[in-house]
Design a protein around this motif. Structure first.
Motif, PDB file in Angstrom:
ATOM      1  N   ASP A  96       0.885  -1.161   0.000  1.00 26.61           N
ATOM      2  CA  ASP A  96       0.000   0.000   0.000  1.00 26.61           C
ATOM      3  C   ASP A  96       0.925   1.215   0.000  1.00 26.61           C
ATOM      4  N   PRO A 152      -1.990   9.325  -2.426  1.00 32.86           N
ATOM      5  CA  PRO A 152      -2.179  10.756  -2.192  1.00 32.86           C
ATOM      6  C   PRO A 152      -3.627  11.055  -1.823  1.00 32.86           C
ATOM      7  N   GLY A 173      -6.611   8.676  -1.000  1.00 30.98           N
ATOM      8  CA  GLY A 173      -7.374   9.344   0.060  1.00 30.98           C
ATOM      9  C   GLY A 173      -8.544  10.069  -0.590  1.00 30.98           C
ATOM     10  N   GLN A 208       2.408   8.553  11.103  1.00 27.51           N
ATOM     11  CA  GLN A 208       1.223   7.704  11.259  1.00 27.51           C
ATOM     12  C   GLN A 208       1.502   6.432  12.050  1.00 27.51           C
ATOM     13  N   TYR A 265     -10.850   7.424   9.220  1.00 27.88           N
ATOM     14  CA  TYR A 265      -9.689   6.863   8.514  1.00 27.88           C
ATOM     15  C   TYR A 265      -9.437   5.428   8.962  1.00 27.88           C
ATOM     16  N   PHE A 302      -1.017   2.806  12.757  1.00 28.57           N
ATOM     17  CA  PHE A 302      -0.799   1.407  12.388  1.00 28.57           C
ATOM     18  C   PHE A 302      -0.668   0.501  13.610  1.00 28.57           C
TER      19      PHE A 302
HETATM   20  N1  ARG Z   1      -3.793   9.081   2.209  1.00 30.11           N
HETATM   21  C1  ARG Z   1      -3.037   8.938   3.412  1.00 30.11           C
HETATM   22  C2  ARG Z   1      -2.246  10.206   3.690  1.00 30.11           C
HETATM   23  O1  ARG Z   1      -1.893  10.897   2.799  1.00 30.11           O
HETATM   24  C3  ARG Z   1      -2.056   7.798   3.349  1.00 30.11           C
HETATM   25  C4  ARG Z   1      -2.695   6.451   3.254  1.00 30.11           C
HETATM   26  C5  ARG Z   1      -1.772   5.371   3.706  1.00 30.11           C
HETATM   27  N2  ARG Z   1      -2.326   4.070   3.606  1.00 30.11           N
HETATM   28  C6  ARG Z   1      -3.226   3.556   4.471  1.00 30.11           C
HETATM   29  N3  ARG Z   1      -3.705   2.369   4.225  1.00 30.11           N
HETATM   30  N4  ARG Z   1      -3.606   4.227   5.527  1.00 30.11           N
HETATM   31  O2  ARG Z   1      -1.974  10.515   4.836  1.00 30.11           O
END
Ligand code: ARG
Length: 566
Positions: free
Chosen positions: A121, A125, A163, A337, A309, A341
């Motif tokens: 993954d 963006p 996203g 992040q 999220y 996780f």
């Molecule tokens: N779109 C998210 C961001 O820009 C990152 C996504 C990462 N992947 C996930 N499965 N959460 O912060």
């Protein structure tokens, strides 16, 4: 480079006992504590125990097994319970070079992945916001990890988890309906959408009701209100174009673009399961799951019923487990992040599933310019596409200066510029912050991508219009340290790729290539390659060719093109 012989010896001897005694004995092949004892040492205790025969008999038998093989071994010296060996390094070197030339771009291929499935993954963006430096890092690191894993025999599945869902879309829709203009947006989607987003926040400071309207708009989206979904779809398409420009330039592709929105209708069953398992707790109207005393609870539903999220990531991980049967799933996402996780893994644990150890947050650091975090907020939005273009233009200038008669200048400059940006990132261990300077990155010397391309091009020009016979080379030359060091590095290619795969760290391959190129350039500075003596010339050319094979394939694993000229 002795690694390969060690493996072959182990296999040879184990198979011998299997075939002749029907015994599965695990043979240890190690390096002796003292170099004067030999290069390799094989203790025979386990064999004595298994076959119940006296030690001298076992040792003699082992010696004759090894003697009958065609491995490059100079001398066998048994000492007590150990069979010690001296490797014929020159012969070994010749074998390595022949192997590299024969296998060409397949050299370094490994089977440690053994058909295991890895889901990746990365990039991911956020739609309607600009493609940030963090997303570029994720894109480059993720792409390289994918290529490295493939080289090691893993099956990969690459997902760009866009996203494309969340309250920000509620804001966007409210802003668009109030102040937006379709034609203006079509002309420059990201900038115009960003402007709308900024305007929303400015206005919302004085008019807090706007936030409620946005939440309501997002709720409408989750309820599949067709008008809102159409608007959303259009915004998504338009803003995906900016990301696609970058992917096209870098020649990066994905197996899936299923983003957060894809999971809109897949969250309910998961939330229900949490409910049924008694994990979902009411908290001021919202729904949370407690994850232990050491980390904060996961917020699963807002008080207005909206998803979050982590709700989407939870639905996604179950879907992917089912759909792609992963043995491992890698999330290439920034350090910031980390908690997200940890929470995701813990959620899976508390739900009673056993695969949280298959989830890995492949984290990475920030980009710094002059020691400060490069920021895309507060107006100074640097478009990454423009940064890439700047690198390409710098490469163009350098080429015009160094090699004005080059054909395909534009195409080559493109690959040099991209190589500069990609390598400047991947040479750093991913979890560290990166100090980035575009002028330094594009240089043909120093620790840069163009330097590696240049080294390979240099070899290509040495090899041009020459022929050599690898079956007629002078093995004795490899007694010289600068020959030996270089082959040794060539032989370590596969090991470095495997380590990079295990650690999900392309920097291991990048650093290895820098060492190889430095070793070759040193060799080239002390040794004339195209000499009159036929055997020496064959040796030199074959060695140079094997170095080019490794550099080119190594660059490919980083997502960089090798060149024949530059
Ligand atoms: N779109 C998210 C961001 O820009 C990152 C996504 C990462 N992947 C996930 N499965 N959460 O912060």
């Amino acid at each position: 480079m002795i690694e390969n012989i060690k493996l072959e010896l182990k296999k040879l001897i184990e198979e011998y006992y299997k075939n002749n005694y029907n015994e599965n004995i695990s043979i240890v092949v190690e390096e002796p504590k003292k170099a004067e004892l030999g290069d390799i040492s094989i203790p025979m205790f386990t064999v004595v125990k298994a076959l119940r025969k006296p030690m001298p008999e076992i040792v003699n038998e082992a010696v004759s097994i090894i003697k009958s093989s065609d491995l490059p071994i100079l001398e066998i010296k048994p000492v007590g319970a150990f069979v010690n060996l001296f490797v014929d390094k020159s012969l070994l070197a010749v074998n390595i070079i022949k192997e590299a030339i024969k296998q060409n771009s397949n050299y370094g291929t490994s089977n440690i992945g053994d058909g295991l499935n890895v889901t990746l993954d990365y990039s991911s963006p956020n739609i309607a916001k600009s493609f940030s430096i963090g997303h570029l890092r994720s894109t480059m690191i993720g792409n390289s990890i994918k290529l490295i894993l493939q080289k090691c025999g893993y099956n990969t599945y690459a997902i760009n988890y866009l996203g494309d869902w969340g309250t920000q879309f509620g804001k966007m829709i409210v802003a668009y309906k109030k102040w937006g203009n379709k034609e203006v947006i079509m002309n420059d989607p990201i900038s115009e959408l960003t402007k709308l987003y900024v305007k929303f926040h400015q206005e919302a400071e004085n008019d807090p009701q706007l936030e409620d309207e946005a939440r309501e708009a997002f709720r409408q989206m989750e309820l599949k209100n067709p008008e809102y979904l159409d608007l959303w779809k259009w915004i998504r398409e338009e803003s995906l174009k900016e990301s696609k420009q970058i992917y096209d330039l870098l020649e990066i592709d994905f197996d899936s673009y299923n983003g957060e929105a894809f999971y809109n209708d897949k969250m309910d069953p998961v939330v229900e399961e949490l409910e049924n398992k008694g994990l979902l707790i009411e908290d001021n109207g919202a729904k949370i799951v407690k994850l232990g005393d050491d980390i904060p609870p996961a917020l699963i539903k807002r008080s207005d019923g909206g998803s979050l999220y982590i709700t989407r990531d939870l639905a996604a991980v179950f879907y992917r487990k089912n759909e792609y049967k992963f043995n491992k799933i890698l999330y290439v996402v920034g350090n910031e992040q980390k908690l997200h996780f940890v929470q995701l893994k813990r959620l899976i644990d508390v739900m009673g599933y056993d695969f949280s150890n298959e989830i890995e947050h492949v984290n990475f650091g920030l980009y710094l310019t002059d020691g400060k975090k490069a920021s895309t907020r507060k107006g100074n939005v640097v478009k990454l596409y423009d940064v890439l273009m700047t690198a390409i233009n710098l490469a163009k200038n350098l080429i015009a200066e160094k090699n004005p008669n080059l054909k395909n200048k534009d195409e080559i400059a493109k690959y040099v510029g991209i190589s500069a940006i990609v390598f400047a990132d991947l040479k750093n261990y991913r979890a560290s912050d990166v100090e980035f300077n575009i002028e330094n990155a594009v240089k043909f010397e120093g620790q840069t991508g163009p330097y590696l391309q240049y080294t390979s091009v240099r070899i290509a020009s040495i090899l041009k219009n020459t022929e050599f016979d690898v079956d007629n080379i002078d093995a004795t030359l490899f007694a010289k340290p600068h020959y030996f060091e270089l082959v040794k590095l060539v032989s370590q290619f596969r090991l470095n790729i495997e380590n990079a795969a295990k650690e999900a760290a392309p920097s291991i391959v990048a650093k290895y290539l820098l060492a190889l190129a430095a070793s070759f350039n040193h060799f080239y500075s002390v040794e004339k390659i195209n000499v009159d003596d036929e055997k020496t010339r064959n040796t030199n050319l074959a060695l140079a060719k094997s170095v080019r094979i490794v550099i080119n394939e190594g660059l490919r694993l980083l997502g960089i093109k090798y060149l024949d000229e530059m």
